[in-house]
Design an enzyme around this catalytic site. Structure first.
Site, PDB file in Angstrom:
ATOM      1  CB  SER A 196      -3.778 135.300 159.219  1.00 16.51           C
ATOM      2  OG  SER A 196      -3.036 136.505 159.285  1.00 16.51           O
ATOM      3  CG  HIS A 255      -1.487 133.200 156.168  1.00 14.68           C
ATOM      4  ND1 HIS A 255      -1.397 132.763 154.865  1.00 14.68           N
ATOM      5  CD2 HIS A 255      -1.594 134.551 156.090  1.00 14.68           C
ATOM      6  CE1 HIS A 255      -1.459 133.786 154.034  1.00 14.68           C
ATOM      7  NE2 HIS A 255      -1.571 134.895 154.761  1.00 14.68           N
ATOM      8  CG  ASP A 262      -0.586 137.990 156.542  1.00 14.37           C
ATOM      9  OD1 ASP A 262      -0.617 137.631 155.357  1.00 14.37           O
ATOM     10  OD2 ASP A 262      -1.502 137.756 157.353  1.00 14.37           O
ATOM     11  CG  MET A 274       2.264 143.225 155.483  1.00 20.36           C
ATOM     12  SD  MET A 274       0.827 144.091 156.144  1.00 20.36           S
ATOM     13  CE  MET A 274      -0.379 142.758 156.175  1.00 20.36           C
ATOM     14  CG  HIS A 301       0.629 136.568 152.094  1.00 19.51           C
ATOM     15  ND1 HIS A 301      -0.654 137.019 152.346  1.00 19.51           N
ATOM     16  CD2 HIS A 301       0.958 137.090 150.883  1.00 19.51           C
ATOM     17  CE1 HIS A 301      -1.076 137.758 151.336  1.00 19.51           C
ATOM     18  NE2 HIS A 301      -0.101 137.838 150.446  1.00 19.51           N
ATOM     19  CG  MET A 338       1.425 140.885 151.202  1.00 16.36           C
ATOM     20  SD  MET A 338       0.096 141.102 152.407  1.00 16.36           S
ATOM     21  CE  MET A 338       0.684 140.008 153.698  1.00 16.36           C
ATOM     22  CG  MET A 375      -4.519 138.796 147.936  1.00 12.80           C
ATOM     23  SD  MET A 375      -4.129 138.142 149.578  1.00 12.80           S
ATOM     24  CE  MET A 375      -4.844 139.379 150.681  1.00 12.80           C
ATOM     25  CG  ASP A 383      -4.994 136.169 153.118  1.00 10.64           C
ATOM     26  OD1 ASP A 383      -5.597 136.463 154.162  1.00 10.64           O
ATOM     27  OD2 ASP A 383      -3.778 136.411 152.920  1.00 10.64           O
TER      28      ASP A 383
HETATM   29  C1  DX5 Z   1      -4.020 140.878 154.521  1.00 11.65           C
HETATM   30  C2  DX5 Z   1      -3.390 139.576 154.947  1.00 11.65           C
HETATM   31  C3  DX5 Z   1      -4.303 138.611 155.577  1.00 11.65           C
HETATM   32  C4  DX5 Z   1      -4.908 139.074 156.878  1.00 11.65           C
HETATM   33  C5  DX5 Z   1      -6.291 138.527 156.935  1.00 11.65           C
HETATM   34  O1  DX5 Z   1      -3.117 141.587 153.738  1.00 11.65           O
HETATM   35  O2  DX5 Z   1      -2.805 138.929 153.810  1.00 11.65           O
HETATM   36  O3  DX5 Z   1      -3.673 137.342 155.761  1.00 11.65           O
HETATM   37  O4  DX5 Z   1      -4.239 138.643 158.023  1.00 11.65           O
HETATM   38  O5  DX5 Z   1      -6.905 139.040 158.057  1.00 11.65           O
HETATM   39  P1  DX5 Z   1      -8.465 138.921 158.268  1.00 11.65           P
HETATM   40  O6  DX5 Z   1      -8.788 137.462 158.351  1.00 11.65           O
HETATM   41  O7  DX5 Z   1      -8.681 139.653 159.541  1.00 11.65           O
HETATM   42  O8  DX5 Z   1      -9.134 139.577 157.085  1.00 11.65           O
HETATM   43 ZN    ZN Z   2      -2.069 136.854 154.093  1.00 11.96          ZN
END
Ligand code: DX5
Ligand code: ZN
Length: 228
Positions: free
Chosen positions: A8, A33, A35, A37, A66, A68, A137, A175
């Site tokens: 990620s 991956h 993320d 947001m 991903h 969010m 998650m 994740d």
């Molecule tokens: C959190 C994300 C994850 C995040 C995981 O909302 O969806 O993908 O990057 O990070 P680590 O591996 O540091 O927990």
């Molecule tokens: Zn994620």
């Protein structure tokens, strides 16, 4: 055992993003991956379409997005145009999840559904047939570098059982808080794709060494998969 690693980039150094993704690719990452947001769906902002477009120029790995964000449907076309290969969309807050999944599929991309720690596996029952991935998650979404929640382990197991009953090709991905200590727990419970941010890009060691450490943590399981 064929467990896939999905680094990620949330934990990457954005000033050196291209190089870090190249390192992950060389070290055998299976996908990247991304993320996304929006500050509404989760209390944090991260990245969007331009990052995917830039990464598309520097890696051949599949780019897994991903989402969010409050209205995932609104941005699908743009992300596809930028070069996304798959989308992970949340069960939570989506009144028309099946429509979103259908749109992703009709755009020719892989669709996955995501459930938060407080969402039961049972909520997946009717959508499972339509997705190629389930993302459980293992932290509450919104931030990297959080602690893995052990309460999610029985759910990973339930999701794996539900999938094995209908279609063994659907992936179970996890994740959040995945590192060399928690990866074996998640895999033993039935995960076959591991997202890891901090454990891979956390600067403790090179990306290559970090991915090697994650893989090595799974070796003890080779003889007894799904033992927990
Ligand atoms: C959190 C994300 C994850 C995040 C995981 O909302 O969806 O993908 O990057 O990070 P680590 O591996 O540091 O927990
Ligand atoms: Zn994620």
């Amino acid at each position: 055992m064929n467990v896939k690693l999905a680094p990620s980039i949330l934990a990457a150094d954005f000033a050196r993003l291209g190089r870090q993704v190249a390192e992950a690719e060389q070290a055998g990452a299976d996908r990247i991956h991304v993320d996304v947001m929006d500050g509404h769906f989760v209390p944090n902002l991260s990245m969007g379409v331009p990052i995917v477009a830039s990464l598309r120029q520097v890696t051949r790995l599949p780019l897994e997005v991903h989402l969010m964000i409050s209205n995932p449907d609104m941005f699908l076309d743009e992300f596809v145009e930028a070069g996304s290969d798959s989308f992970l969309v949340h069960w939570e807050g989506n009144a028309n999840l099946q429509r979103t999944i259908q749109r992703i599929t009709s755009l020719g991309k892989r669709a996955g559904v995501v459930i938060n720690p407080a969402t039961p596996a049972a909520m997946l029952e009717d959508i499972l047939q339509e997705v190629e991935q389930v993302l459980v998650m293992t932290v509450n979404p919104g931030f990297g570098h959080q602690q893995f929640l052990p309460m999610t382990l029985p759910k990973i197991r339930r999701v794996r059982q539900m999938i094995d009953r209908i279609d063994a090709s659907c992936e179970v991905e996890v994740d959040g808080g995945i590192d060399a200590d928690t990866a074996p727990l998640a895999v033993a419970a039935g995960a076959d794709v591991l997202v890891a941010g901090t454990a891979i890009f956390g600067k403790r060691e090179t990306v290559d060494a970090a991915m090697h450490r994650l893989r090595a943590s799974l070796e003890q399981l080779e003889k007894q998969p799904y033992s927990v």
